[in-house]
Scaffold this motif. Structure first.
Motif, PDB file in Angstrom:
ATOM      1  N   SER A  97       5.907   1.030  -7.290  1.00  0.00           N
ATOM      2  CA  SER A  97       7.217   0.372  -7.333  1.00  0.00           C
ATOM      3  C   SER A  97       7.938   0.565  -6.008  1.00  0.00           C
ATOM      4  CB  SER A  97       8.057   0.901  -8.496  1.00  0.00           C
ATOM      5  OG  SER A  97       8.290   2.276  -8.341  1.00  0.00           O
ATOM      6  N   VAL A  98       7.697   1.689  -5.331  1.00  0.00           N
ATOM      7  CA  VAL A  98       8.266   1.942  -4.008  1.00  0.00           C
ATOM      8  C   VAL A  98       7.113   2.345  -3.086  1.00  0.00           C
ATOM      9  CG1 VAL A  98       9.891   3.317  -2.663  1.00  0.00           C
ATOM     10  CG2 VAL A  98      10.433   2.742  -5.034  1.00  0.00           C
ATOM     11  N   ILE A  99       6.962   1.600  -1.986  1.00  0.00           N
ATOM     12  CA  ILE A  99       5.878   1.898  -1.059  1.00  0.00           C
ATOM     13  C   ILE A  99       6.416   2.114   0.348  1.00  0.00           C
ATOM     14  CG2 ILE A  99       4.166   0.592  -2.373  1.00  0.00           C
ATOM     15  CD1 ILE A  99       4.284  -1.501  -0.060  1.00  0.00           C
ATOM     16  N   GLY A 100       5.653   2.848   1.132  1.00  0.00           N
ATOM     17  CA  GLY A 100       5.916   2.990   2.554  1.00  0.00           C
ATOM     18  C   GLY A 100       4.911   2.127   3.288  1.00  0.00           C
ATOM     19  N   LEU A 101       5.380   1.332   4.244  1.00  0.00           N
ATOM     20  CA  LEU A 101       4.532   0.369   4.936  1.00  0.00           C
ATOM     21  C   LEU A 101       4.580   0.651   6.427  1.00  0.00           C
ATOM     22  CD1 LEU A 101       2.891  -2.287   4.516  1.00  0.00           C
ATOM     23  CD2 LEU A 101       5.028  -3.508   4.862  1.00  0.00           C
ATOM     24  N   ASP A 102       3.417   0.687   7.075  1.00  0.00           N
ATOM     25  CA  ASP A 102       3.374   0.947   8.513  1.00  0.00           C
ATOM     26  C   ASP A 102       2.051   0.437   9.079  1.00  0.00           C
ATOM     27  OD1 ASP A 102       4.360   1.755  10.935  1.00  0.00           O
ATOM     28  OD2 ASP A 102       4.326   3.885  10.499  1.00  0.00           O
ATOM     29  N   ALA A 103       1.906   0.547  10.394  1.00  0.00           N
ATOM     30  CA  ALA A 103       0.689   0.106  11.068  1.00  0.00           C
ATOM     31  C   ALA A 103       0.220   1.187  12.022  1.00  0.00           C
ATOM     32  CB  ALA A 103       0.949  -1.183  11.830  1.00  0.00           C
ATOM     33  N   VAL A 104      -1.092   1.259  12.217  1.00  0.00           N
ATOM     34  CA  VAL A 104      -1.711   2.221  13.126  1.00  0.00           C
ATOM     35  C   VAL A 104      -2.479   1.428  14.175  1.00  0.00           C
ATOM     36  CG1 VAL A 104      -3.317   4.146  13.291  1.00  0.00           C
ATOM     37  CG2 VAL A 104      -2.053   3.796  11.198  1.00  0.00           C
ATOM     38  N   GLY A 105      -2.409   1.870  15.416  1.00  0.00           N
ATOM     39  CA  GLY A 105      -3.198   1.222  16.444  1.00  0.00           C
ATOM     40  C   GLY A 105      -2.399   1.000  17.697  1.00  0.00           C
ATOM     41  N   CYS A 145       2.614 -10.063   5.628  1.00  0.00           N
ATOM     42  CA  CYS A 145       2.883 -10.715   4.337  1.00  0.00           C
ATOM     43  C   CYS A 145       1.591 -10.921   3.551  1.00  0.00           C
ATOM     44  CB  CYS A 145       3.581 -12.048   4.560  1.00  0.00           C
ATOM     45  SG  CYS A 145       5.223 -11.899   5.265  1.00  0.00           S
ATOM     46  N   SER A 146       0.536 -11.346   4.236  1.00  0.00           N
ATOM     47  CA  SER A 146      -0.755 -11.535   3.588  1.00  0.00           C
ATOM     48  C   SER A 146      -1.288 -10.214   3.036  1.00  0.00           C
ATOM     49  CB  SER A 146      -1.742 -12.132   4.596  1.00  0.00           C
ATOM     50  OG  SER A 146      -3.021 -12.184   4.052  1.00  0.00           O
ATOM     51  N   PHE A 147      -1.167  -9.150   3.823  1.00  0.00           N
ATOM     52  CA  PHE A 147      -1.595  -7.814   3.382  1.00  0.00           C
ATOM     53  C   PHE A 147      -0.825  -7.373   2.142  1.00  0.00           C
ATOM     54  CE2 PHE A 147      -0.619  -3.212   3.658  1.00  0.00           C
ATOM     55  CZ  PHE A 147      -1.876  -2.709   3.363  1.00  0.00           C
ATOM     56  N   LEU A 148       0.488  -7.548   2.173  1.00  0.00           N
ATOM     57  CA  LEU A 148       1.306  -7.138   1.024  1.00  0.00           C
ATOM     58  C   LEU A 148       0.938  -7.916  -0.233  1.00  0.00           C
ATOM     59  CD1 LEU A 148       4.980  -6.565   2.190  1.00  0.00           C
ATOM     60  CD2 LEU A 148       3.485  -4.963   1.049  1.00  0.00           C
ATOM     61  N   LEU A 149       0.763  -9.209  -0.094  1.00  0.00           N
ATOM     62  CA  LEU A 149       0.480 -10.032  -1.261  1.00  0.00           C
ATOM     63  C   LEU A 149      -0.917  -9.771  -1.823  1.00  0.00           C
ATOM     64  CD1 LEU A 149       1.452 -12.273  -3.152  1.00  0.00           C
ATOM     65  CD2 LEU A 149       0.436 -13.913  -1.570  1.00  0.00           C
ATOM     66  N   LEU A 173      -1.119  -8.113  -5.654  1.00  0.00           N
ATOM     67  CA  LEU A 173      -2.050  -8.696  -6.622  1.00  0.00           C
ATOM     68  C   LEU A 173      -3.045  -7.681  -7.174  1.00  0.00           C
ATOM     69  CD1 LEU A 173      -2.720 -12.196  -5.023  1.00  0.00           C
ATOM     70  CD2 LEU A 173      -1.177 -11.588  -6.897  1.00  0.00           C
ATOM     71  N   ARG A 174      -3.236  -6.565  -6.499  1.00  0.00           N
ATOM     72  CA  ARG A 174      -4.160  -5.536  -6.994  1.00  0.00           C
ATOM     73  C   ARG A 174      -3.469  -4.450  -7.805  1.00  0.00           C
ATOM     74  NH1 ARG A 174      -8.598  -4.224  -2.305  1.00  0.00           N
ATOM     75  NH2 ARG A 174      -9.389  -6.342  -2.149  1.00  0.00           N
ATOM     76  N   TYR A 175      -2.276  -4.040  -7.385  1.00  0.00           N
ATOM     77  CA  TYR A 175      -1.638  -2.863  -7.988  1.00  0.00           C
ATOM     78  C   TYR A 175      -0.317  -3.164  -8.683  1.00  0.00           C
ATOM     79  CZ  TYR A 175      -5.107  -0.778  -4.992  1.00  0.00           C
ATOM     80  OH  TYR A 175      -6.300  -0.465  -4.388  1.00  0.00           O
ATOM     81  N   GLY A 176       0.149  -4.381  -8.654  1.00  0.00           N
ATOM     82  CA  GLY A 176       1.389  -4.734  -9.335  1.00  0.00           C
ATOM     83  C   GLY A 176       2.518  -5.004  -8.357  1.00  0.00           C
ATOM     84  N   TRP A 177       3.598  -5.542  -8.885  1.00  0.00           N
ATOM     85  CA  TRP A 177       4.722  -5.947  -8.048  1.00  0.00           C
ATOM     86  C   TRP A 177       5.517  -4.747  -7.564  1.00  0.00           C
ATOM     87  CZ3 TRP A 177       4.047 -10.406  -6.106  1.00  0.00           C
ATOM     88  CH2 TRP A 177       3.366 -11.372  -6.825  1.00  0.00           C
ATOM     89  N   ILE A 178       5.975  -4.885  -6.377  1.00  0.00           N
ATOM     90  CA  ILE A 178       6.723  -3.815  -5.694  1.00  0.00           C
ATOM     91  C   ILE A 178       8.213  -4.095  -5.855  1.00  0.00           C
ATOM     92  CG2 ILE A 178       7.080  -2.723  -3.450  1.00  0.00           C
ATOM     93  CD1 ILE A 178       4.414  -4.118  -2.624  1.00  0.00           C
ATOM     94  N   ARG A 179       9.008  -3.024  -5.982  1.00  0.00           N
ATOM     95  CA  ARG A 179      10.466  -3.194  -6.000  1.00  0.00           C
ATOM     96  C   ARG A 179      11.087  -2.943  -4.642  1.00  0.00           C
ATOM     97  NH1 ARG A 179      13.369   0.428 -10.024  1.00  0.00           N
ATOM     98  NH2 ARG A 179      11.941   1.867  -9.079  1.00  0.00           N
ATOM     99  N   GLU A 180      10.531  -1.967  -3.893  1.00  0.00           N
ATOM    100  CA  GLU A 180      11.123  -1.598  -2.608  1.00  0.00           C
ATOM    101  C   GLU A 180      10.034  -1.287  -1.598  1.00  0.00           C
ATOM    102  OE1 GLU A 180      14.073   1.718  -0.556  1.00  0.00           O
ATOM    103  OE2 GLU A 180      13.819   1.721  -2.706  1.00  0.00           O
ATOM    104  N   VAL A 181      10.278  -1.724  -0.359  1.00  0.00           N
ATOM    105  CA  VAL A 181       9.372  -1.446   0.759  1.00  0.00           C
ATOM    106  C   VAL A 181      10.153  -0.661   1.796  1.00  0.00           C
ATOM    107  CG1 VAL A 181       7.979  -2.429   2.601  1.00  0.00           C
ATOM    108  CG2 VAL A 181       8.057  -3.550   0.386  1.00  0.00           C
ATOM    109  N   LEU A 188       9.763 -12.716  -3.110  1.00  0.00           N
ATOM    110  CA  LEU A 188       9.158 -11.819  -4.099  1.00  0.00           C
ATOM    111  C   LEU A 188      10.185 -10.959  -4.819  1.00  0.00           C
ATOM    112  CD1 LEU A 188       5.918 -10.528  -2.356  1.00  0.00           C
ATOM    113  CD2 LEU A 188       6.150 -12.299  -4.072  1.00  0.00           C
ATOM    114  N   GLY A 189      11.421 -10.961  -4.340  1.00  0.00           N
ATOM    115  CA  GLY A 189      12.463 -10.147  -4.958  1.00  0.00           C
ATOM    116  C   GLY A 189      12.377  -8.684  -4.573  1.00  0.00           C
ATOM    117  N   LEU A 190      11.843  -8.396  -3.386  1.00  0.00           N
ATOM    118  CA  LEU A 190      11.707  -7.018  -2.927  1.00  0.00           C
ATOM    119  C   LEU A 190      13.023  -6.524  -2.364  1.00  0.00           C
ATOM    120  CD1 LEU A 190       8.369  -7.182  -0.931  1.00  0.00           C
ATOM    121  CD2 LEU A 190       8.699  -6.378  -3.237  1.00  0.00           C
ATOM    122  N   PHE A 191      13.293  -5.255  -2.564  1.00  0.00           N
ATOM    123  CA  PHE A 191      14.419  -4.624  -1.892  1.00  0.00           C
ATOM    124  C   PHE A 191      13.887  -4.044  -0.600  1.00  0.00           C
ATOM    125  CE2 PHE A 191      16.826  -0.744  -0.943  1.00  0.00           C
ATOM    126  CZ  PHE A 191      18.047  -1.328  -0.678  1.00  0.00           C
TER     127      PHE A 191
END
Length: 189
Positions: free
Chosen positions: A76-84, A121-125, A130-138, A158-161
């Motif tokens: 429901s709450v995820i942390g999103l980042d990139a490495v490289g 956006c493609s990664f998130l979707l 689509l694999r683990y369920g809808w997210i509420r907050e990023v 998507l209605g994300l906070f």
């Protein structure tokens, strides 16, 4: 003598090309000593206009303090980042996008060739929602691929906070993500 202190400070300060207070103090202590040397050095540096420009403290912009949404269910709450960037793979990938569930610490990672808002956006979707369920907050840092117009529109759709200005590198919010990057970078070397 007190009369020579200003001359001594000025000569050492200007010869060292406007050093920090600690560097100036270390240099002076090798040759001189007087009571209140620390306060004299700090006072002299405050009066120097070039030092004010060079050593100005810039406070990072921060989000307004408020309640932090807690995760009550997985993803429901995820942390999103990139490495490289890393060495380019045969498939042309140089970066790794990571999403970590802040309640279970489950990490989802995907190698990507670029860090555009469309890729995020493609990664998130496809890899997260689509694999683990809808997210509420990023929660993410303020990188351009997380603040672009496409990403904002996608999040709104998507209605994300998505906090407009997250507190970058705060230990509570991005510490889990950054620690997972440490282990990920080790394994990729």
């Amino acid at each position: 003598p007190r009369a020579y202190r200003a001359t001594i400070l000025a000569s050492h300060h200007n010869l060292a090309f406007h050093p920090s207070a600690n560097t100036l103090l270390r240099g002076l202590r090798k040759l001189y000593y007087w009571r209140q040397m620390n306060s004299d050095v700090l006072a002299y540096r405050e009066l120097c206009q070039k030092c004010a420009l060079i050593w100005a403290r810039r406070s990072p912009s921060q989000a307004p303090r408020g309640a932090i949404m807690c995760a009550d269910q997985p993803f429901s709450v995820i942390g999103l980042d990139a490495v490289g960037p890393h060495r380019k793979t045969r498939a042309g990938n140089m970066y790794v996008l990571t999403a970590i569930c802040l309640s279970t610490r489950f990490l989802v990672a995907e190698p990507v060739s670029n860090l555009s808002s469309k890729t995020v956006c493609s990664f998130l979707l496809y890899q997260v929602c689509l694999r683990y369920g809808w997210i509420r907050e990023v929660r993410s840092d303020r990188a351009k691929y997380f603040t672009g117009a496409l990403y904002r529109d996608f999040s709104r759709y998507l209605g994300l906070f998505v906090p407009l200005a997250s507190r970058s590198y705060s230990p509570f919010e991005s510490g889990v993500v950054e620690r997972s990057h440490k282990y990920l970078n080790r394994s990729l070397q």
